[in-house]
Design a protein around this motif. Structure first.
Motif, PDB file in Angstrom:
ATOM      1  N   SER A 272       0.852  -1.181   0.000  1.00 13.27           N
ATOM      2  CA  SER A 272       0.000   0.000   0.000  1.00 13.27           C
ATOM      3  C   SER A 272       0.891   1.234   0.000  1.00 13.27           C
ATOM      4  O   SER A 272       2.019   1.203   0.497  1.00 13.27           O
ATOM      5  N   VAL A 309      -2.956  -2.472  -2.877  1.00 12.73           N
ATOM      6  CA  VAL A 309      -3.990  -3.000  -1.989  1.00 12.73           C
ATOM      7  C   VAL A 309      -5.359  -2.435  -2.376  1.00 12.73           C
ATOM      8  O   VAL A 309      -6.372  -3.136  -2.334  1.00 12.73           O
ATOM      9  N   ASP A 361      -2.445  -7.669   4.382  1.00 13.34           N
ATOM     10  CA  ASP A 361      -3.406  -6.724   3.813  1.00 13.34           C
ATOM     11  C   ASP A 361      -3.565  -6.949   2.315  1.00 13.34           C
ATOM     12  O   ASP A 361      -4.689  -6.927   1.782  1.00 13.34           O
ATOM     13  N   LEU A 362      -2.449  -7.151   1.614  1.00 13.97           N
ATOM     14  CA  LEU A 362      -2.540  -7.399   0.177  1.00 13.97           C
ATOM     15  C   LEU A 362      -3.232  -8.728  -0.095  1.00 13.97           C
ATOM     16  O   LEU A 362      -4.070  -8.825  -1.007  1.00 13.97           O
ATOM     17  N   ALA A 365      -6.883  -8.280   0.135  1.00  9.33           N
ATOM     18  CA  ALA A 365      -7.419  -7.552  -1.013  1.00  9.33           C
ATOM     19  C   ALA A 365      -7.474  -8.445  -2.251  1.00  9.33           C
ATOM     20  O   ALA A 365      -8.434  -8.385  -3.032  1.00  9.33           O
TER      21      ALA A 365
END
Length: 404
Positions: A272, A309, A361-362, A365
């Protein structure tokens, strides 16, 4: 008013047990250093770190005390939030935290030659290692000649590598001996461009006074690839592997160029550009070399465009492998950090815990978008070569099926 001592104390307080921290004094120079430097990723920019307090009140060394602390992933994330929150809030322009780990390189900025109008092979020089050569390729986008490490294969895929933050003239993958055993029995050609320190391997909007002109996305995908793939025998498939800054750059580059790479591996990166850790990571990476990230991405739209992301659609159809550890210091790493400033070790924990959160987090997503990918989460390991090196083989294994 300079806030360095107070902010440094606040961040380190998250990272040391109270008894150990009580006996420590904080030096305001270079406690965190780099995201991918040649000396174990974390020590090229450090000068002193903690200047006293080598033993805690229970007789344990600060290194051992921090090793115990690093086993609490939740506490590590609290320290990550504090550190990268400060970086994201103030950025490199505030000179609040980035001053503490600056490691500028005198070779930057390189002179720009506007007369270079064609990407071409300038020279191709053998090295002492079988099949490894040093190529020089002209780059009209950057106005200079770029050095490239090339291990010439025998008809397999072309695998491009993006280095960590210091991007030395000869890749750390080669110097530290991790590349050779992994690729020695393959037919792949390995290509590693050099001297993109602090660049995030991006096309910068504005030439930077400290770092000069960076147009790495254009160079790799439009200039270097055409030169390499005209010169070597290959099967038409491309891979891309990055670590730390290079992992971030690799995934961003692949996302911005859908379908160009068949397989991409990111080892301990952050993906991100707009959340707390992501923005802080960019400010740290570019600021470490004295650059201004707002020259890289000069508008809010530029920052948002590179936030994988938020919009990972460019990765659909790419075979994707991601890995990261928790930041927990292993016994092997404790031995590795012996004799180095304790702040090297603390930085290793913070950076890797942050990379782990970025990777999670990725992954979330990608899953939400229905994009296939593989993740490999290590239970232990800090942001340094004792962890990076052994991760090359699983990274290669994670993408090579897409390259044949």
């Amino acid at each position: 008013m300079r806030l360095l001592p107070a902010l440094a104390t606040a961040v380190l307080a998250f990272s040391l047990a109270p008894a150990a921290f009580a006996q420590s004094s904080v030096n305001s120079n270079n406690w965190m250093s780099s995201l991918g430097s040649s000396d174990g990723e974390l020590s090229s920019g450090l000068s002193q770190g903690l200047s006293s307090g080598s033993m805690s009140s229970n007789g344990s060394s600060l290194a051992e005390t921090h090793q115990d602390f690093s086993r609490d992933y939740g506490s590590s994330l609290a320290a990550v939030d504090a550190t990268f929150g400060i970086l994201g809030l103030f950025g490199s322009n505030a000179n609040i935290l980035t001053d503490m780990w600056k490691s500028e390189q005198d070779i930057y900025p390189f002179a720009i030659d506007e007369a270079i109008t064609t990407a071409s092979l300038i020279s191709r020089t053998p090295t002492a290692e079988e099949n490894r050569e040093r190529w020089v390729v002209s780059s009209p986008s950057m106005g200079r000649n770029i050095g490239v490490d090339v291990v010439v294969g025998t008809g397999g895929p072309v695998v491009y590598f993006l280095e960590g933050i210091d991007s030395p003239e000869t890749s750390n993958w080669i110097k530290n001996g991790h590349l050779q055993p992994v690729f020695s029995d393959t037919d792949a050609t390995v290509v590693i461009p050099a001297q993109g320190a602090g660049s995030m391997w991006q096309d910068w909007d504005i030439d930077d006074p400290k770092l000069g002109r960076h147009k790495w996305e254009t160079f790799v995908t439009e200039e270097l690839a055409s030169v390499i793939e005209d010169e070597v025998t290959h099967n038409g498939k491309r891979g891309l592997i990055g670590l730390s800054m290079g992992a971030s750059g690799a995934v961003m580059m692949a996302n911005n160029n859908p379908g160009f790479f068949d397989g991409v591996a990111g080892i301990s990166g952050c993906y991100s550009t707009t959340d707390t850790i992501g923005r802080g990571t960019v400010n740290l990476t570019v600021g470490n070399l004295g650059g201004d990230p707002n020259n890289m991405w000069s508008t809010p739209e530029s920052w948002e465009r590179n936030d994988v992301v938020s919009h990972p659609e460019g990765l659909r159809g790419t075979h994707l492998y991601l890995s990261a550890a928790t930041g927990e210091i292993t016994d092997e790493e404790l031995e590795y950090y012996d004799g180095k400033p304790i702040t090297d070790q603390i930085a290793g924990s913070l950076l890797e815990a942050g990379s782990r959160q970025c990777t999670e987090d990725l992954s979330a997503a990608l899953s939400e978008s229905g994009i296939d990918h593989t993740t490999d989460y290590l239970d232990q390991g800090a942001h340094g070569w004792p962890m990076f090196g052994p991760q090359l083989q699983p990274a290669w294994d994670g993408i090579k099926s897409a390259l044949y």
